[in-house]
Design a protein around this motif. Structure first.
Motif, short mmCIF file in Angstrom:
data_model
loop_
_atom_site.label_atom_id
_atom_site.label_comp_id
_atom_site.label_asym_id
_atom_site.label_seq_id
_atom_site.Cartn_x
_atom_site.Cartn_y
_atom_site.Cartn_z
N TRP A 85 -4.37 31.10 41.74
CA TRP A 85 -5.39 30.99 40.70
C TRP A 85 -5.29 29.71 39.88
CZ3 TRP A 85 -2.46 35.30 41.74
CH2 TRP A 85 -3.15 36.33 42.37
N ASN A 86 -4.19 29.02 39.97
CA ASN A 86 -3.99 27.80 39.18
C ASN A 86 -3.50 26.66 40.05
OD1 ASN A 86 -4.46 28.93 36.48
ND2 ASN A 86 -2.61 30.12 36.90
N ALA A 87 -4.08 25.49 39.82
CA ALA A 87 -3.66 24.29 40.57
C ALA A 87 -2.25 23.90 40.16
CB ALA A 87 -4.63 23.15 40.28
N GLY A 88 -1.60 23.11 41.01
CA GLY A 88 -0.27 22.61 40.70
C GLY A 88 -0.29 21.66 39.51
N TYR A 89 0.86 21.53 38.87
CA TYR A 89 1.03 20.65 37.71
C TYR A 89 1.62 19.32 38.15
CZ TYR A 89 0.70 24.73 34.61
OH TYR A 89 0.29 25.83 33.93
N TYR A 90 1.06 18.25 37.67
CA TYR A 90 1.58 16.91 37.93
C TYR A 90 2.02 16.28 36.62
CZ TYR A 90 -0.31 16.90 42.64
OH TYR A 90 -0.57 17.20 43.94
N ASP A 91 2.97 15.38 36.72
CA ASP A 91 3.38 14.55 35.60
C ASP A 91 3.75 13.18 36.17
OD1 ASP A 91 4.00 13.75 33.05
OD2 ASP A 91 5.75 15.05 32.82
N ILE A 92 3.31 12.16 35.49
CA ILE A 92 3.64 10.79 35.88
C ILE A 92 4.96 10.42 35.23
CG2 ILE A 92 2.93 8.37 35.76
CD1 ILE A 92 0.99 9.99 37.41
N CYS A 93 5.89 9.93 35.99
CA CYS A 93 7.16 9.47 35.42
C CYS A 93 6.91 8.12 34.76
CB CYS A 93 8.23 9.37 36.51
SG CYS A 93 8.57 10.96 37.27
N SER A 94 7.06 8.08 33.45
CA SER A 94 6.68 6.89 32.70
C SER A 94 7.77 5.82 32.67
CB SER A 94 6.29 7.27 31.28
OG SER A 94 7.35 7.91 30.63
N VAL A 95 9.00 6.22 32.87
CA VAL A 95 10.09 5.24 32.85
C VAL A 95 10.68 5.19 34.24
CG1 VAL A 95 12.28 4.60 31.81
CG2 VAL A 95 10.56 5.78 30.44
N LEU A 96 10.28 4.18 34.97
CA LEU A 96 10.80 4.01 36.33
C LEU A 96 11.95 3.03 36.30
CD1 LEU A 96 7.42 3.62 38.23
CD2 LEU A 96 8.77 5.68 37.94
N PRO A 97 12.98 3.27 37.09
CA PRO A 97 14.07 2.29 37.17
C PRO A 97 13.53 0.95 37.64
CG PRO A 97 14.59 4.29 38.39
CD PRO A 97 13.16 4.40 37.98
N GLU A 98 14.02 -0.11 37.06
CA GLU A 98 13.62 -1.45 37.48
C GLU A 98 14.46 -1.86 38.69
OE1 GLU A 98 11.15 -3.35 36.38
OE2 GLU A 98 10.59 -1.74 35.02
N TYR A 99 13.83 -2.48 39.65
CA TYR A 99 14.50 -2.92 40.86
C TYR A 99 14.35 -4.41 41.03
CZ TYR A 99 15.47 1.73 42.56
OH TYR A 99 15.98 2.98 42.72
N ASP A 100 15.37 -5.01 41.56
CA ASP A 100 15.31 -6.42 41.93
C ASP A 100 14.81 -6.44 43.37
OD1 ASP A 100 15.72 -9.02 42.73
OD2 ASP A 100 17.83 -9.08 42.19
N ILE A 101 13.55 -6.75 43.54
CA ILE A 101 12.92 -6.69 44.86
C ILE A 101 13.61 -7.63 45.85
CG2 ILE A 101 10.78 -7.09 46.13
CD1 ILE A 101 10.76 -4.63 44.24
N SER A 102 14.00 -8.81 45.39
CA SER A 102 14.61 -9.78 46.31
C SER A 102 15.96 -9.28 46.84
CB SER A 102 14.78 -11.12 45.61
OG SER A 102 15.66 -11.02 44.51
N ALA A 103 16.69 -8.55 45.99
CA ALA A 103 17.99 -8.05 46.42
C ALA A 103 17.86 -6.68 47.09
CB ALA A 103 18.94 -7.95 45.24
N GLY A 104 16.76 -5.97 46.77
CA GLY A 104 16.56 -4.65 47.34
C GLY A 104 17.50 -3.62 46.78
N ALA A 105 18.04 -3.86 45.60
CA ALA A 105 18.96 -2.93 44.99
C ALA A 105 18.59 -2.72 43.53
CB ALA A 105 20.39 -3.46 45.07
N GLN A 106 18.99 -1.57 43.03
CA GLN A 106 18.71 -1.23 41.64
C GLN A 106 19.54 -2.15 40.74
OE1 GLN A 106 19.24 2.87 40.78
NE2 GLN A 106 18.31 2.72 38.76
#
Length: 106
Positions: A82-103
């Motif tokens: 009877w009720n749709a699923g609940y969603y929440d957006i995670c507002s604080v995402l860990p920052e990643y160094d894309i060039s290194a591919g590591a957190q």
């Protein structure tokens, strides 16, 4: 909630995790719904609505949603008949160094 920051973070994460087209469309559909609902926490979205917006079936929706959850972009709680699923957006995402591919900081 900073909508632009979430969008920019997603594009950095897409480079790192190579999200599929369906995962990308799903994230932006959920983000758009959150914005339209004035960042209510949590918020309902019926599976049928997301499947139509994203042009995916139920199995693809579940798979894409699981990957977004695994990577920490969203949270989801199953609904019921009877009720749709609940969603929440995670507002604080860990920052990643894309060039290194590591957190950063690890």
């Amino acid at each position: 909630m900073n909508y632009l920051k979430l969008i920019n973070q997603f594009w950095r994460w897409k480079k790192l995790y190579n999200f599929s087209h369906a995962e990308t469309v799903l994230y932006f559909a959920i983000l758009d719904c959150a914005n339209n609902m004035h960042w209510q926490k949590p918020f309902h979205i019926p599976n049928t609505v997301l499947m139509k917006i994203c042009d995916i079936d139920r199995k693809q929706l579940a798979r894409c949603r699981a990957r977004l959850i695994e990577k920490g972009l969203i949270q989801y709680t199953n609904g019921n008949r009877w009720n749709a699923g609940y969603y929440d957006i995670c507002s604080v995402l860990p920052e990643y160094d894309i060039s290194a591919g590591a957190q950063n900081g690890t």
